[in-house]
Design a protein around this motif. Structure first.
Motif, short mmCIF file in Angstrom:
data_model
loop_
_atom_site.label_atom_id
_atom_site.label_comp_id
_atom_site.label_asym_id
_atom_site.label_seq_id
_atom_site.Cartn_x
_atom_site.Cartn_y
_atom_site.Cartn_z
N LEU A 352 0.83 -1.21 0.00
CA LEU A 352 0.00 0.00 0.00
C LEU A 352 0.86 1.26 0.00
O LEU A 352 0.51 2.27 -0.62
CB LEU A 352 -0.92 -0.01 1.22
CG LEU A 352 -1.98 1.09 1.26
CD1 LEU A 352 -3.02 0.87 0.17
CD2 LEU A 352 -2.67 1.11 2.63
N GLN A 353 2.01 1.18 0.65
CA GLN A 353 2.90 2.33 0.76
C GLN A 353 3.84 2.48 -0.43
O GLN A 353 4.69 3.37 -0.44
CB GLN A 353 3.71 2.22 2.06
CG GLN A 353 2.83 2.30 3.32
CD GLN A 353 3.60 1.98 4.59
OE1 GLN A 353 4.76 1.52 4.54
NE2 GLN A 353 2.97 2.20 5.74
N GLY A 354 3.71 1.59 -1.42
CA GLY A 354 4.51 1.70 -2.63
C GLY A 354 5.95 1.25 -2.47
O GLY A 354 6.82 1.68 -3.24
N ARG A 355 6.21 0.35 -1.53
CA ARG A 355 7.58 -0.09 -1.27
C ARG A 355 7.92 -1.44 -1.90
O ARG A 355 8.98 -1.99 -1.64
CB ARG A 355 7.84 -0.13 0.23
CG ARG A 355 7.80 1.26 0.89
CD ARG A 355 8.25 1.23 2.33
NE ARG A 355 7.21 0.72 3.24
CZ ARG A 355 7.30 -0.41 3.91
NH1 ARG A 355 8.36 -1.20 3.77
NH2 ARG A 355 6.33 -0.80 4.73
N PRO A 359 3.20 -1.00 -7.54
CA PRO A 359 2.40 -0.12 -6.68
C PRO A 359 0.97 -0.64 -6.55
O PRO A 359 0.46 -1.32 -7.44
CB PRO A 359 2.43 1.22 -7.42
CG PRO A 359 2.52 0.82 -8.87
CD PRO A 359 3.36 -0.42 -8.90
N PHE A 360 0.33 -0.33 -5.45
CA PHE A 360 -1.07 -0.69 -5.28
C PHE A 360 -1.92 0.30 -6.07
O PHE A 360 -1.90 1.50 -5.83
CB PHE A 360 -1.47 -0.66 -3.81
CG PHE A 360 -2.92 -0.98 -3.57
CD1 PHE A 360 -3.40 -2.26 -3.77
CD2 PHE A 360 -3.81 0.01 -3.15
CE1 PHE A 360 -4.74 -2.57 -3.56
CE2 PHE A 360 -5.15 -0.28 -2.93
CZ PHE A 360 -5.62 -1.57 -3.13
N THR A 378 2.15 -11.20 -1.25
CA THR A 378 1.27 -10.02 -1.25
C THR A 378 -0.03 -10.33 -1.97
O THR A 378 -1.11 -9.93 -1.52
CB THR A 378 1.98 -8.83 -1.93
OG1 THR A 378 3.22 -8.59 -1.28
CG2 THR A 378 1.11 -7.58 -1.86
N ASN A 379 0.06 -11.07 -3.07
CA ASN A 379 -1.16 -11.40 -3.81
C ASN A 379 -2.04 -12.37 -3.03
O ASN A 379 -3.27 -12.28 -3.11
CB ASN A 379 -0.79 -11.97 -5.18
CG ASN A 379 -0.24 -10.90 -6.11
OD1 ASN A 379 -0.61 -9.74 -6.00
ND2 ASN A 379 0.63 -11.29 -7.02
N TYR A 380 -1.44 -13.28 -2.28
CA TYR A 380 -2.22 -14.11 -1.37
C TYR A 380 -3.00 -13.23 -0.40
O TYR A 380 -4.19 -13.46 -0.13
CB TYR A 380 -1.31 -15.04 -0.58
CG TYR A 380 -1.04 -16.38 -1.22
CD1 TYR A 380 -1.75 -17.51 -0.85
CD2 TYR A 380 -0.07 -16.51 -2.20
CE1 TYR A 380 -1.49 -18.74 -1.44
CE2 TYR A 380 0.20 -17.73 -2.79
CZ TYR A 380 -0.51 -18.84 -2.41
OH TYR A 380 -0.25 -20.05 -2.99
N PHE A 381 -2.31 -12.26 0.14
CA PHE A 381 -2.91 -11.38 1.13
C PHE A 381 -4.03 -10.54 0.52
O PHE A 381 -5.08 -10.33 1.14
CB PHE A 381 -1.83 -10.48 1.74
CG PHE A 381 -2.30 -9.69 2.93
CD1 PHE A 381 -2.75 -10.32 4.08
CD2 PHE A 381 -2.28 -8.30 2.91
CE1 PHE A 381 -3.17 -9.59 5.18
CE2 PHE A 381 -2.69 -7.56 4.01
CZ PHE A 381 -3.14 -8.20 5.14
N MET A 382 -3.84 -10.08 -0.71
CA MET A 382 -4.88 -9.31 -1.38
C MET A 382 -6.11 -10.18 -1.65
O MET A 382 -7.25 -9.72 -1.53
CB MET A 382 -4.34 -8.73 -2.69
CG MET A 382 -3.29 -7.63 -2.52
SD MET A 382 -3.90 -6.16 -1.63
CE MET A 382 -3.02 -6.35 -0.06
#
Length: 442
Positions: A352-355, A359-360, A378-382
């Motif tokens: 979310l913070q672009g790190r 980027p989200f 990250t995609n699992y989490f999304m």
């Protein structure tokens, strides 16, 4: 680390071969020369049927008699297979003829050598919805016109179509490669392990049982009571990714655990295309550091297995949307815990913070970019957050309805089926979901 569901593309592939047949038609038709060495379909059928009867009756000598007796390693290995299979609580077990390749006839009296694919059809009692099959490739020789058929090599049969991830069809089972098998009951489930891991299997069993009970309770509360879902699961424990990729498949493993869907044997008009699953978990991963981690990975993988029988198993180019498949399993495994306690929460916040590498932008993960530059976790989490949003906005019953609709559609249409069940457009869903993500990760 990733957790993925593998279901064979086209679950009915190869099942039309049930009942025998060879690559070049029935051998021996019209043969009259007594010097001709020929293998007839009836001989193959008799060989395979006798092997089935030997296993069913517990006759180890008859079971191993079809193998080259001069190859002591082969005979010893198949004796071990027999002993291991006799430990399995199988409601059905038999060997069936598949395809044949190679020279099965010689007009000059020379011996013949060819390969014969054979299906080990079996069903775990109280677990598999339908019989499923592991595919073997036997190398068979016949030395002279009146000599018996002798199996000189046993391996896994390759897929019938190219492009499959696994090089073998649900081979090897633990009975093929483990010297012995510890079989531990876990409620209505089974935990299989190598003998040296028997104590670990006994420790894990109550957690597997609790995970299964939790997943099934979630289904009873929110799912269709008439849907084809199992009452128990088979879980195998391995150590390391090399072993993880070498059980019920032959593939490179990059996961911590996997639920492998196996096609129903002799599908026909049966709506259940995936007759059973085999869950394999790597005990060297961080999940096995404590009981909470074991519960989490077990709930995740068993959630995959829970709804595998609802899979349409229709061929698709890109496959079923992973944010639905993995998001559902993640949701089921983490639904009772705050999202801030999720092990992937820090990555979600960094996204979310672009790190991160991408980027989200408020869009759902795509299959094409699922593993792009370390974005897998990250995609699992999304996907998990997408399911949480659906549950909070529409309710868990609607979430399950949408997931089932996605499974029953072809893979390419899964996302559209989900949104249709929810009564929303993809664009409208993503706008609302993006706001939810930002609020959760702020």
């Amino acid at each position: 680390m990733s957790l993925v569901l593998v279901v064979a593309v086209g679950a009915g592939v190869g099942l039309v071969l049930r009942g025998g047949g060879s690559g070049g038609g029935a051998a021996g038709d019209g043969v009259t020369d007594p010097n001709t060495v020929v293998v007839k379909d009836e001989e193959i059928a008799e060989l395979v049927e006798g092997h089935s009867k030997a296993l069913a009756s517990g006759d180890a000598k008859a079971f191993t008699s079809i193998f080259d007796q001069e190859n002591t390693a082969l005979v010893r290995g198949q004796a071990r297979v027999f002993a291991n299979l006799r430990k399995m609580p199988l409601a059905e077990k038999s060997y069936q003829v598949l395809r044949r390749q190679g020279r099965a006839e010689d007009s000059f009296g020379r011996g013949v050598k060819f390969t014969q694919d054979v299906a080990f059809v079996h069903r775990f009692a109280g677990i598999d919805l339908r019989p499923v099959a592991e595919w073997y490739r036997w190398t068979i020789e016949k030395a002279s016109p009146h000599a018996p058929l002798v199996v000189t090599k046993v391996a896994g049969a390759p897929p019938t179509i190219s492009g499959e991830e696994s090089k073998t069809m649900y081979y090897p089972g633990p009975w093929d490669i483990w010297p012995d098998i510890a079989v531990v009951k876990a409620g209505s489930n089974l935990v299989l392990a190598r003998p040296q891991d028997a104590a670990l299997a006994r420790r894990v069993a109550p957690t597997v049982s609790a995970a299964a009970a939790g997943d099934l309770a979630f289904w009873r509360k929110n799912g269709d009571p008439n849907a084809a879902v199992p009452a128990g699961f088979v879980v195998a424990l391995v150590k390391g990714q090399a072993q993880l990729g070498r059980l019920f498949r032959t593939a490179k493993a990059e996961e911590a655990g996997i639920s492998i869907g196996m096609p129903s044997w002799g599908v026909g008009d049966d709506t259940v295309k995936v007759g059973g699953t085999r869950v394999v978990m790597d005990t060297t991963t961080a999940f096995f550091k404590d009981d909470q981690g074991i519960l989490e990975i077990s709930e995740h993988e068993l959630a995959h297995s829970l709804i595998a029988g609802l899979d349409s198993a229709e061929f698709s180019f890109l496959g079923r949307s992973k944010w639905i498949v993995e998001g559902f399993a993640e949701y089921v495994a983490g639904r009772d815990r705050p999202i801030t306690e999720n092990r992937r929460f820090p990555e979600g916040r960094a996204y979310l913070q672009g790190r991160l590498a991408m980027p989200f932008e408020g869009t759902l993960p795509t299959n094409a970019l699922w593993d792009f530059k370390g974005m897998t976790n990250t995609n699992y989490f999304m996907g998990h957050l997408a399911m949480r949003f659906i549950a909070e906005k529409y309710g868990e019953r609607k979430l399950v309805e949408g997931v089932v609709a996605a499974y029953r559609a072809s893979g390419d249409d899964s996302e559209a089926a989900m949104f249709q069940a929810l009564g929303v457009t993809k664009a409208g869903f993503e706008r609302q979901w993006a706001g939810y993500v930002r609020a959760q990760l702020a």
